[in-house]
Scaffold this active site. Structure first.
Site, mmCIF file in Angstrom:
data_model
loop_
_atom_site.group_PDB
_atom_site.id
_atom_site.type_symbol
_atom_site.label_atom_id
_atom_site.label_comp_id
_atom_site.label_asym_id
_atom_site.label_seq_id
_atom_site.Cartn_x
_atom_site.Cartn_y
_atom_site.Cartn_z
ATOM 1 N N SER A 65 40.088 44.847 44.586
ATOM 2 C CA SER A 65 39.313 45.393 45.638
ATOM 3 C C SER A 65 39.508 46.929 46.056
ATOM 4 O O SER A 65 38.808 47.637 47.119
ATOM 5 C CB SER A 65 39.656 44.921 46.969
ATOM 6 O OG SER A 65 38.866 43.596 47.130
ATOM 7 N N LYS A 68 36.260 48.904 45.611
ATOM 8 C CA LYS A 68 35.412 48.972 46.893
ATOM 9 C C LYS A 68 35.344 50.064 47.406
ATOM 10 O O LYS A 68 34.561 50.756 47.982
ATOM 11 C CB LYS A 68 35.856 47.616 47.830
ATOM 12 C CG LYS A 68 35.642 46.246 47.319
ATOM 13 C CD LYS A 68 36.064 45.344 48.071
ATOM 14 C CE LYS A 68 35.786 43.992 47.709
ATOM 15 N NZ LYS A 68 36.480 42.960 48.453
ATOM 16 N N TYR A 190 29.561 43.484 39.837
ATOM 17 C CA TYR A 190 30.744 43.548 40.731
ATOM 18 C C TYR A 190 31.978 43.051 39.966
ATOM 19 O O TYR A 190 33.152 43.531 40.158
ATOM 20 C CB TYR A 190 30.442 42.449 41.869
ATOM 21 C CG TYR A 190 31.558 42.147 42.998
ATOM 22 C CD1 TYR A 190 31.951 43.513 43.869
ATOM 23 C CD2 TYR A 190 32.256 41.152 42.779
ATOM 24 C CE1 TYR A 190 32.919 42.868 44.895
ATOM 25 C CE2 TYR A 190 33.446 40.989 43.563
ATOM 26 C CZ TYR A 190 33.608 41.771 44.634
ATOM 27 O OH TYR A 190 34.485 41.515 45.301
ATOM 28 N N TYR A 242 42.084 43.965 55.078
ATOM 29 C CA TYR A 242 41.448 42.920 55.452
ATOM 30 C C TYR A 242 41.895 42.569 57.065
ATOM 31 O O TYR A 242 42.161 43.544 57.814
ATOM 32 C CB TYR A 242 41.814 41.650 54.573
ATOM 33 C CG TYR A 242 41.728 42.198 53.003
ATOM 34 C CD1 TYR A 242 40.536 42.732 52.478
ATOM 35 C CD2 TYR A 242 42.708 42.228 52.499
ATOM 36 C CE1 TYR A 242 40.340 42.943 51.262
ATOM 37 C CE2 TYR A 242 42.592 42.574 50.849
ATOM 38 C CZ TYR A 242 41.579 42.978 50.373
ATOM 39 O OH TYR A 242 41.368 43.311 49.005
ATOM 40 N N VAL A 260 43.801 42.564 45.303
ATOM 41 C CA VAL A 260 44.257 41.319 44.924
ATOM 42 C C VAL A 260 45.342 41.523 43.478
ATOM 43 O O VAL A 260 45.834 40.471 43.394
ATOM 44 C CB VAL A 260 43.551 39.812 45.213
ATOM 45 C CG1 VAL A 260 42.991 39.624 46.480
ATOM 46 C CG2 VAL A 260 42.277 39.949 44.064
HETATM 47 N N1 GLN Z 1 37.363 40.555 42.675
HETATM 48 C C1 GLN Z 1 37.979 40.067 43.919
HETATM 49 C C2 GLN Z 1 37.056 38.989 44.694
HETATM 50 O O1 GLN Z 1 35.939 39.341 44.768
HETATM 51 C C3 GLN Z 1 38.453 41.206 44.872
HETATM 52 C C4 GLN Z 1 38.966 40.759 46.031
HETATM 53 C C5 GLN Z 1 40.121 41.348 46.518
HETATM 54 O O2 GLN Z 1 40.946 42.263 46.037
HETATM 55 N N2 GLN Z 1 40.735 41.314 47.689
HETATM 56 O O3 GLN Z 1 37.441 38.254 45.156
#
Ligand code: GLN
Length: 306
Positions: A65, A68, A190, A242, A260
């Site tokens: 993430s 992102k 993605y 989050y 994650v």
């Molecule tokens: N690629 C992961 C997902 O879409 C990213 C989630 C994350 O790092 N929180 O679930």
């Protein structure tokens, strides 16, 4: 003006050891569960160019993430305030992969850092670029000044084969008219984007433009205007970790974005960017030892944005 952070990092490295096995390595993306929880690395990139590192700061890990942030920065730089027609900027108060708000908020995700919001951002990039994930990769290479930033195809395929929840979100948003490209193409992009790998040293460097009002410190290249950079910092503080963003702000007091894979990028505006990596996660999906390390960092240095 920057301090000598080596001693602080060495202290933190020692202090985190008992925590390394207390977190849980992500397993819903099967390939991520193969990473040892014993890793810990941290890097501080000061805007004057000095870098301090400790532990596994030169070991590549899955950004997940954290990408992102790069995807959003790229979309924000290109589309400006138009992005806010497709995604909100409020904390979600829900897990990063939650679907529940999407129904009653009519397919507009709360923010670009939860999965639904990030999928919309990848959709925006897929409209603008032939391959959204390559655009994010090139952007990450520019930011880190590192031409070797690459995808981990095994992780990408592993996520792609278990992407039912993200695919469901994308279809749901398409039904509300907030998804413009074919779902499969965007999900592919993605999953690849999330599989980008960096070391802590590279990540701290890549994030440094956000600590310097949107401009890459060593090249002077403006990525975002100062106002947009300030706003992106605010978004990181309120939404970057989050539904633990409140607790993270309380404990650490810096804008940050987690993933994650166990990485966290945090910013000391006007001074430095910090990357930490430890794969064991807490219940919200943030690195357990990484969060503690950043908490210790701002405590030991008496620095935060507050
Ligand atoms: N690629 C992961 C997902 O879409 C990213 C989630 C994350 O790092 N929180 O679930």
């Amino acid at each position: 003006m920057s301090s000598d952070y080596q001693q602080v990092l060495d202290t933190i490295h020692r202090d985190v050891q008992p925590l390394l096995r207390q977190g849980k390595v992500a397993s819903y993306i099967p390939q991520l569960s193969t990473v040892s929880p014993d890793h810990f690395g941290m890097a501080v990139f000061c805007l004057d160019g000095r870098t301090y590192t400790v532990g596994d700061a030169d070991v590549k890990f899955s950004l997940q993430s954290i990408t992102k942030l790069f995807a959003f920065a790229l979309a924000f730089a290109r589309e400006g305030d138009d992005v806010w027609k497709r995604v909100g900027r409020e904390p979600s108060g829900n897990p990063f992969n939650s679907l529940v708000q999407l129904e009653y908020e009519r397919g507009i995700p709360r923010n670009p850092f939860i999965n639904a919001g990030a999928l919309v951002i990848t959709d925006i990039l897929a409209t603008r670029y032939v391959q959204a994930e390559i655009a994010v990769q090139q952007f990450a290479r520019l930011l880190a000044n590192e031409p070797a930033i690459d995808f981990d195809h095994t992780v990408a395929e592993s996520e792609r084969s278990t992407a039912d929840r993200n695919t469901a979100m994308a279809h749901f948003m398409k039904d509300f008219g907030n998804f413009h490209n074919p779902v499969d193409i965007v999900i592919d992009a993605y999953c690849r984007q999330c599989s980008l790998t960096m070391t802590c040293a590279e990540l701290a460097k890549a994030g440094s433009f956000l600590a310097q009002h949107g401009t890459i410190p060593w090249s002077g290249t403006q990525i975002l205007d100062p106002s947009s950079s300030k706003r992106l910092n605010a978004l990181m503080l309120t939404c970057g970790t989050y539904d633990a963003a409140g607790d993270f702000a309380y404990r650490v007091g810096l804008p940050a974005k987690s993933g994650v894979g166990g990485g966290i990028l945090a910013l000391m505006p006007g001074e430095a960017s910090i990357a930490v990596w430890s794969p064991g996660l807490d219940e919200a999906g943030n690195s357990l030892a990484g969060t503690y390390a950043l908490e210790r960092f701002t405590t030991l240095t008496a620095r935060s944005i507050f």
